[in-house]
Design an enzyme around this catalytic site. Structure first.
Site, PDB file in Angstrom:
ATOM      1  N   GLU A  10      29.412  22.068  20.707  1.00 54.82           N
ATOM      2  CA  GLU A  10      29.351  22.015  19.239  1.00 54.82           C
ATOM      3  C   GLU A  10      30.689  22.515  18.716  1.00 54.82           C
ATOM      4  O   GLU A  10      31.067  23.664  18.969  1.00 54.82           O
ATOM      5  CB  GLU A  10      28.234  22.923  18.712  1.00 54.82           C
ATOM      6  CG  GLU A  10      26.859  22.491  19.180  1.00 54.82           C
ATOM      7  CD  GLU A  10      25.748  23.411  18.663  1.00 54.82           C
ATOM      8  OE1 GLU A  10      26.011  24.269  17.790  1.00 54.82           O
ATOM      9  OE2 GLU A  10      24.619  23.281  19.160  1.00 54.82           O
ATOM     10  N   GLU A  69      21.637  27.739  23.322  1.00 54.85           N
ATOM     11  CA  GLU A  69      22.198  29.064  23.038  1.00 54.85           C
ATOM     12  C   GLU A  69      21.263  30.211  23.428  1.00 54.85           C
ATOM     13  O   GLU A  69      20.723  30.927  22.570  1.00 54.85           O
ATOM     14  CB  GLU A  69      22.593  29.171  21.559  1.00 54.85           C
ATOM     15  CG  GLU A  69      23.737  28.245  21.211  1.00 54.85           C
ATOM     16  CD  GLU A  69      24.278  28.445  19.801  1.00 54.85           C
ATOM     17  OE1 GLU A  69      23.609  29.100  18.972  1.00 54.85           O
ATOM     18  OE2 GLU A  69      25.383  27.955  19.525  1.00 54.85           O
TER      19      GLU A  69
HETATM   20  C1  GAL Z   1      24.377  26.726  16.701  1.00 56.06           C
HETATM   21  C2  GAL Z   1      23.229  25.823  17.071  1.00 56.06           C
HETATM   22  C3  GAL Z   1      23.128  24.617  16.189  1.00 56.06           C
HETATM   23  C4  GAL Z   1      23.350  25.002  14.760  1.00 56.06           C
HETATM   24  C5  GAL Z   1      24.734  25.577  14.654  1.00 56.06           C
HETATM   25  C6  GAL Z   1      25.170  25.895  13.248  1.00 56.06           C
HETATM   26  O1  GAL Z   1      23.934  28.032  16.857  1.00 56.06           O
HETATM   27  O2  GAL Z   1      23.272  25.473  18.416  1.00 56.06           O
HETATM   28  O3  GAL Z   1      21.887  24.004  16.350  1.00 56.06           O
HETATM   29  O4  GAL Z   1      22.377  25.914  14.369  1.00 56.06           O
HETATM   30  O5  GAL Z   1      24.794  26.755  15.409  1.00 56.06           O
HETATM   31  O6  GAL Z   1      26.465  26.434  13.227  1.00 56.06           O
END
Ligand code: GAL
Length: 663
Positions: free
Chosen positions: A333, A150
């Site tokens: 994610e 990110e």
């Molecule tokens: C994203 C990140 C993850 C975790 C997640 C939580 O920003 O890539 O590692 O922190 O959010 O929602």
């Protein structure tokens, strides 16, 4: 091992074996496979465990983790761990740390504490990337890489360090050659901002008041290039040491900090991290939609807020959206329960995980990978959910994932005939000087996207300079930066497509000035009109517009045109713009000057019909999406909705053979 890209939707998960005792790994891997997952993403942020001391690597645990997951039949995506430099690195080389706009250095203690302009950091990043890629690059279970994590998270897309200042000056010298050329481009005669030496140029963080937007624009471009270079260095190493594996990066939704098109050029495809309820909360202040409406979708997120980002990332790399053979994007994610980082973090509705996963597929995702396997029992994210609860019992999302039949979702093309143009330079210019409270680039772009989606359209989000052939309707809601080349490209597109522009189109040149002949600068011939007035409307003040006899209310922004050769479709009624043109048309080109969601929807519906695309009006939160010959019909509302005589259950997904079959 089946090849990539997959023939149907595949699922994965982000797991962190280093967070749990090794005795749990085999069971986790077995359960992931049993749940129907194909991919596991590992080692994100694991730098301190991979290189506990400078130059001393400890591969044992990751070797064993990779073997354990591979033995269970999972394919591994590895991350370069550079988003979390270890404490020893920050201690030895504090100049790797980033600084905020006020010049204050950020400390170790969270993540992303690096300045991409720091040559020392870049050296360490190349080193760990090469060591890791050398170790795992050709492991048969390793199928791909995620670079870093990110970019820009935690307000780190711009760094205000001495290293950044030096690199920025070099970048400017390269671009302009002489200070005089820079002065001319930026318009520095204004307020005596002229420079006679490169060393005089500061970073644009701490000026007394508003800094010259041309200066800020170039700093954003420069910072974006720094991120791109940083990524390119890693990608080059990965390509060398890990042949045949894909390389991607996991971007964030609606993120403005860098030019994602530029940064993505070296990738195989883009990925993004989809957190529908968190993002809805986070964007509430932008006024993308009425506050009450946003609350209605608190437990699912709004379909268009999430869909917009799917469509954005689908179109990110090499016009991937246009080629049936190109790999789709990944949701690297995917939220599968409550998050921890929004102002409030509501429990998602039952059915939300199925809704999100299938929507991602319908918008072109080949893989959806859930964040995370087990909820963290330590540190910053203990309040964030996973597929497993802290005590390892399945959480609510787990059953929804188990029930998915991914074979039902073939990968293939999203058959969009509508393109929505988006570019980060226009975004920056727009948001540097919004000029009306509540006005911002995303809100304006989103209003057009939402209207198109509410009319049943599939939409490709594309950079304005990409190949626009094959589209019937092209919508450019906020294309404020115009160059002669871009104008020519759009004029060519207008020969075969309907084009609809929003306000402030072609208001700025590449260096942030206004065209000498005013708006619409190089687009004037195509549009057949010129700007007359613009009105910045304070919150609560509306401006009436009549489209035919239909009244609409403009909010935040209303601009009017001197039509010259164009026809007038809508006029302002009352107020200082009374009688002036609000919507104009010239051949295939339409311009909407007023920011009114109903007016936008009305004009777009008429144009879609004119282009033969058969728009269909959908209730709020009900959406149609098509991919690979299948149509997905979803209701994101917490209540049942009726559409074309069919009752759609709350938070529900239906698969239809084709649209024709259902309508
Ligand atoms: C994203 C990140 C993850 C975790 C997640 C939580 O920003 O890539 O590692 O922190 O959010 O929602």
């Amino acid at each position: 091992m089946p090849p990539l890209p997959p023939s149907h939707l595949e699922l994965g998960v982000c797991d962190y074996p280093e967070h749990v005792p090794q005795s749990r790994w085999r069971e986790y891997a077995r359960a992931q496979k049993a749940l129907g997952l194909r991919f596991v993403r590992l080692a994100e942020f694991a730098w301190s465990r991979l290189e506990p001391r400078p130059g001393e690597y400890d591969w044992r645990w990751l070797d064993e983790a990779v073997e354990t997951y591979a033995a269970a039949g999972l394919q591994v995506v590895l991350c370069t761990p550079t988003a979390a430099p270890p404490a020893w690195l920050a201690e030895r080389h504090p100049d790797i740390l980033p600084a905020g706009r006020d010049g204050r250095v950020k400390t170790f203690g969270s993540r992303r504490h690096y300045d991409p302009s720091s040559p020392v950091f870049r050296e360490f990043s190349r080193r760990i990337t090469r060591a890791m890629a050398g170790r795992y690059g050709e492991h048969p279970a390793v199928v791909g890489w995620q670079t870093d994590n990110e970019f820009g998270w935690g307000d780190t897309a711009q760094s205000y360090t001495p290293a950044a200042a030096a690199a920025f000056r070099d970048w400017l010298r390269e671009r302009y050659r002489t200070p005089d050329a820079l002065n001319e481009a930026w318009g520095n005669v204004f307020w005596s901002m002229e420079y006679s030496d490169w060393g005089q140029i500061p970073l644009p963080g701490q000026a007394v008041a508003e800094v010259n937007p041309a200066h800020a624009l170039d700093f954003l471009r420069f910072s974006s290039d720094q991120i791109a270079e940083f990524q390119e260095e890693q990608v080059a190493i990965l390509r060398e040491c890990s042949p045949g594996r894909f390389v991607t990066h996991n971007y964030m939704g609606f993120f403005s900090g860098f030019d994602h098109y530029r940064v993505s050029r070296c990738l195989d495809f883009a990925s993004w991290d989809s957190y529908p309820t968190g993002t809805l909360e986070a964007v509430r202040e932008w006024g993308l939609a009425e506050p009450g409406l946003m609350l209605d979708f608190a437990r699912t997120g709004h379909p268009d807020v999430t869909g917009f980002n799917h469509d954005l990332y689908r179109g990110m790399v090499k016009g991937a959206a246009r080629q049936a053979s190109a790999p789709g994007f990944w949701v690297m994610e995917q939220q599968c329960g409550p998050v921890n980082w929004a102002p409030s973090n509501p429990l998602p509705a039952r059915g939300a995980v199925e809704l999100w996963t299938t929507q991602a597929w319908a918008h072109g995702a080949d893989v959806v990978s859930y964040f995370r396997w087990r909820a963290a029992t330590m540190a910053q994210e203990v309040l964030h959910s996973g597929l497993l609860r802290h005590d390892e019992r399945p959480d609510r999302g787990y059953a929804e994932v188990a029930a998915l039949n991914t074979a039902q979702f073939p990968t293939g093309e999203v058959p969009a005939r509508v393109a929505l143009l988006h570019d980060y330079e226009s975004l920056w210019l727009y948001n540097l000087q919004p000029h009306a409270e509540g006005m911002n680039y995303w809100a304006q772009t989103f209003a057009y996207y939402r209207a198109l989606r509410s009319l049943g359209m599939d939409v490709d989000l594309l950079h304005p300079d990409s190949d626009l052939s094959g589209y019937a309707v092209i919508v450019a809601p906020a294309l404020t930066l115009m160059t002669p080349e871009r104008a020519q490209h759009l004029a060519q597109a207008a020969e075969h497509a309907q084009i609809v522009f929003g306000p402030r189109t072609a208001f700025r040149t590449a260096s942030g000035r206004t065209p000498e002949d005013g708006q619409f600068g190089p687009l004037s011939r195509l549009i057949g009109a010129r700007l007359q007035n613009y009105d910045s409307l304070p919150v609560g003040l509306g401006q009436t517009v009549h489209l035919g006899s239909e009244p609409h209310t403009a909010r935040r922004w209303a601009e009017s045109y001197d039509p010259e050769g164009a026809a007038v479709l809508a006029r302002y009624v009352g107020g200082p713009l009374d009688g002036e043109a609000a919507v104009i048309r010239h051949g295939n080109v339409t311009v909407i000057g007023a920011h009114s969601e109903t007016l936008i929807a009305g004009v777009l519906e008429e144009r879609l019909n004119a282009a033969g695309l058969e728009p269909t009006r959908l209730p709020e939160g009900v959406r149609l999406s098509r991919r690979g010959g299948i149509t997905l019909l979803q209701n994101w509302n917490a209540s049942a909705q009726t559409w074309q005589g069919e009752v759609l259950a709350p938070v529900s997904t239906r698969l239809l053979g084709t649209v024709k079959e259902s309508v």
